[in-house]
Each structure stands twice: as structure tokens, then as C-alpha cells.
Design a protein around this motif. Sequence first.
Motif, short mmCIF file in Angstrom:
data_model
loop_
_atom_site.label_atom_id
_atom_site.label_comp_id
_atom_site.label_asym_id
_atom_site.label_seq_id
_atom_site.Cartn_x
_atom_site.Cartn_y
_atom_site.Cartn_z
N UNK A 96 0.92 -1.27 0.02
CA UNK A 96 0.07 0.13 0.10
C UNK A 96 0.89 1.44 0.07
N UNK A 97 0.61 2.31 -0.97
CA UNK A 97 1.72 3.24 -1.09
C UNK A 97 1.36 4.38 0.26
N UNK A 98 2.63 4.66 0.81
CA UNK A 98 2.78 5.31 1.98
C UNK A 98 3.12 6.77 1.54
N UNK A 99 3.91 6.77 0.46
CA UNK A 99 4.55 7.77 -0.03
C UNK A 99 3.89 8.01 -1.53
N UNK A 100 4.27 9.27 -2.27
CA UNK A 100 3.88 9.16 -3.72
C UNK A 100 2.50 10.05 -4.04
#
Length: 644
Positions: free
Chosen positions: A301-305
Motif C-alpha cells: 500500500x503506497x505510503x508516499x507518492x
Amino acid sequence: MNFIQKIFHKHTDPLSNEERMALIENSSRQVGPGVFYSTIIVIASFLPVFLLTGMEGKLFHPLAWTKTFILIVDAFLAITLTPVLISYLLKGKLQPEEKNPITSRLEKAYTPILVFCLKWKKTILTINIILLLTGAFMLTKLGTEFMPPLDEGSILFMPVTLPDVSNSEVKRILQIQDKLIKSVPEVEHVLGKAGRASTATDNSPISMIETIILLKPHVQWREGITKNDIINELNAKLQIPGVTNGWTQPIINRINMLSTGVRTDVGIKVYGQELDSIYVLSEKIKSAIKDIDGIKDLYVEPIVGGKYLDIKIKKDAIGRYGLTVDDVNMIVESAIGGMNITTTIEGRQRFAVNARFAQAYRENMEELKRLPVQTMQFGTITLESIADISITDGPPMINSENAMLRGTVLFNVRDRDLGSTVTEAQAQLNKMIAKMPKGYYVEWSGQWENQIHANKTLKLILPIVILIIFIVLYATYKSLKEALATMITVPFALVGGVFMVYFYGVNLSVAVAVGFIALFGMAIETAMLMVIYLNESMEKLVHDKGNSRASITDADIRKYVIDGSAKRLRPKLMTVSVSLFGLIPILWATGVGSDVMLPITIPLVGGTITSAIYVLLVTPIVFELMKIYELNKHGKIDVLDIKE
């Protein structure tokens, strides 16, 4: 000569009404205790099912309640309604049981086999022990899972794109995916959506796509193709750069998300204090487990971006223009986000009236910088003159659980059982987890979390249930040896269930456990029937020859054991046959729900067959050895006053 023998030897025919009623009353009194105790045992064997909680409890509680109520009503009718019906239906001259052609043929076939087993009892017992050990070994080789996958008849495709994807790009991706999916012949309809619905319970970002795929009926599929083949074909077609595919089913996906917070079969939750550190650890976990067989749709799961419009107010500049921070914030809120200025009422409906700048003034950075800001002394100035405006990176969504920040590594399991896949992944991660920074830890979630919970419940309850059943058996026999001899039936009954599960290729799950629990009660019930008849035969031996070593020989015990086993063979086989006739058709079931019913039925069918063989052939051996031991040690045999 007992009462029933006197009836058979009466020359007057038909029976008088008083004789018929006395016969029915005597038989009913004989059957009553057996019906009661067997009902108690079967209900007690289902206690673990009643104590299941969560998803497994909701699924199997109706089965347990239904069976329990049926047994209670059945026992009530057996001792109330059945004698009344018999009083009307029992007409004409009674025939001895051996005159029944089916019974006589069964006894002729069964007696030589039993004599052979009693003659070679050590060999038969050795074979049974070897089979028991083989079954225990096969049990360790079975895969494990929480629940057998229920085929919902449709597929949910859940791809995830990059967090900063634009609306136009995600629409384009959605259209391409729908066209590719519809090109597969087995697909009937496709409906995809991106982003969240207008509800507080849906927190899906625009980068998350959900596509429901409805399949045609099985008869219209290509020959030899399965649902897994369709998913693999679709997955191969939908390899789009920047998109991570995920495959599940609509109903189980919602259940997983509501119960565990993850949308795949398994999720590794990473907890910590800093989002950047959590993301780095999550990527390391992904790299460590990506090559494990069975892991599919692996995704972090993307935490940054995420992209943010960052407006930093220049406090010295707003001071020169006579503005405050609140003044600037209100302008930014009303111009870009919009501000509710009033509410309009139409009938019983209320609508908020929202005002903000037109899209032309806020669709790019240059236009945002030129947003007009009204001052009291210097007229209209631009937003750029009092604030620095830029695009910055940040988390697209912040997840927290138990008051800690959380990241998640998600994956599905296909072409392998859940238990061994997760066990191998845990072995891979153990060394890495031991070196995690202080304040950071991981938890396994998803179907694995449910499986661990169900296993703990069953391990806690099963010993208690076995103790309850043993107490009921002791209350029936008033003998510790007889109760233990009956309990020995259970592991040998389970052997057949294990063999069937192994050769059918079914994984151990809660459904299989429920099948073994039902088998547990049935095996004890059949064994009780045999022990009761064998004890009746011992009563007859003592009545005929006395009860001492001088009057009873080993040959006498064997003769009466054979007599007690072979006589009344029909009710013993009826008990087994009725169960088998009801269960075997489920093995060929193919409709919706058969995926769950089959794992329950398979151990029941195999175990019922092996328990019947054990009760008919091995229980008499154990009983004979027990009585010979009593005779040699105490100079007499223990005769129990048991009624069926």
C-alpha cells in the motif's frame, strides 16, 4: 426363556391386545436410555461448533442448531410417538430376526469374517495401528486454510495504480481494461469504477479500481477450462505498466475488508512511528517474500507518492499588506475548496449552496498564483505576493490502527494452500523482523488471522468436549474400561476421514473440522450400540454357565462375543447406511455452496465407513481381550447392566 422368546414360541396367533401392548412397552423401555444417551453424545460433540465465533461461527451455527433440534425432536418422537404408531402397525404373527432374509444373509457373510479376525486378532490390531500411524502421517502432509474458497460465480478485479494518477488517465486505463476483459469468451458483463462512492464507509482513492466481472454459465465455457484458468488468462492480458493487479471475489472481498481491514487473502501490517520508515520496511518485506510459491498479486500500500498543493504564507508580506493568516486561509478555502454560503430548501430536501472560483482560475499553478486577494489599503494583489505555492510529495492516505501509523503488504494465495504459504513467508521474515527498529513490529492479518483464531478456539474446546463425552459414556456403562474401549473408536474413525480428505486433495479448514466433529459423535454412537449388544451377550453367558474361571473358558467368551456381534447386525448397519445414503449424493453436488459442503462431507463419508468396519471387526476383538483379562485376573467377568 425371556419375554420376547415366549412370544415367538406361542402357538396362538395373532397376539392378544394385552400381549402386544406389553411387548411394545418392554421394547420401548429397552430403547429409551440408548436414545437419550446417544442424543446427549451427538449434541455434546457439536459444542465446538456452537463456540466458534466470527465468520466461522456465523456460517456453521445454523448447521449446529438445526442438527441439535432435529436430534432433540427425534429422541422425543422415538419414545413417545413411535410406540403409539407401532401399536397400530404391529399386526399378525411375529417372526424371529433370523427369519428375515436380509439379516440372515448379512450374518452368513459377516460371521466368517469376524471369526477370522478373532483368530488373527494380533495381526488385525497391528494392521489397525499401522493404518492409524499412516493416517497421522498423512494428516501432517495436508494443507491448511481458513475456509474453502466459495465460488461466487463472478470475479472482482482490483488493480491499483500510482497514487498521483490523474482522473483522465485512470479513465483511460479503466476503458482499456474493460475491453481486454470482455475479449475473454467466458465473460458475460464487465463493470468497472475508480475512486470512492458517495458514502462514508468507502475510503477508496482514485488510484484504486474495482471491476466486477460476471461470467457466463459453465456450459458455455470452453472445454476443460476452470475459473483459475480464466483468472490467469485475464491476468496475462492485463499487464499494464504502473498497474498492480489483484484478483478476488465481490462478497469475500467485502467480508475481508470489514473483518480484518485488508482486501486480500493475507495482509502483513507494519506498525511504527514514521511513515517513511514503515514504507522502507514494507518494501523489504515485499522483496523477501516475492519469490515464494503461491503468493500472487503482491502489493505494498503506497505510503508516499501523493501530490499536495502546498501554500506557505509569508508572514512578513501579509503584515505589510495589513492581512492576517486567517484572512489568507479563508481566501484559499473559498477560492479553491469552496465555501458553503447558504442552504436551499426544496420540500423535505436541503441542499448546500457552495461558492468557489471557476475552474479556469484554479486548474494550473500559474492561475493559482494569480488568484486575486483584496486588501484594505493596497487594493487587489495576487496570492503569489503573500504566499509560496508549490507541489510537494506526501502520503496519499494515512492509515492508523491501535493509535499507531500502519503500512500494509498485501497478497493473495493461489495454486497452493494458505497455511504452508504463510508459514514459509513467516520463516523468510523471522530474521528480518528480529532486526526491526525499536517501536516497529508486524502483524499477520486477513484469512490467516481468522484461521489462527478458529484453531485456538477448537484447541481449547475439543478437550473439554472429549471429557464431557467420556463422562456420558461412564454414566451409561458405570465402567471405566468400557468407556475407554468405546472412546478408542474415535481415532480409528478419523483415519478414514483423513484418507478421504488426503486423496480428494482437500485442505484442512474449519469446514473439514466441522465434518470431523460430526464424525466424532457418529462413531461413538455406533460403538455404543456394539458394546451394549456385547454386554447383553455376556449377561446371557453368565446366565447360562455361571461366572467363574471354572465354568467359563476362553472359547465360551469367543462364542458369545461372536453371537453378540452377529445378532442384531441389521440395526448396526442401518445406523451406518442411513448416514451414508444421506451424505454420498453431496459428493457429486456441483451447485453454489457445494465448495463448502464437500469438505464437510468428505471426512464424514470416509470416517463412517472405517468406523463401521472398526466397530464390526475390531471392537469385538478388544472386547474379547478385555473379558479374558478380567477372567484371568479376577476369576470372573464384569457384567454391566446396560440397556440399549
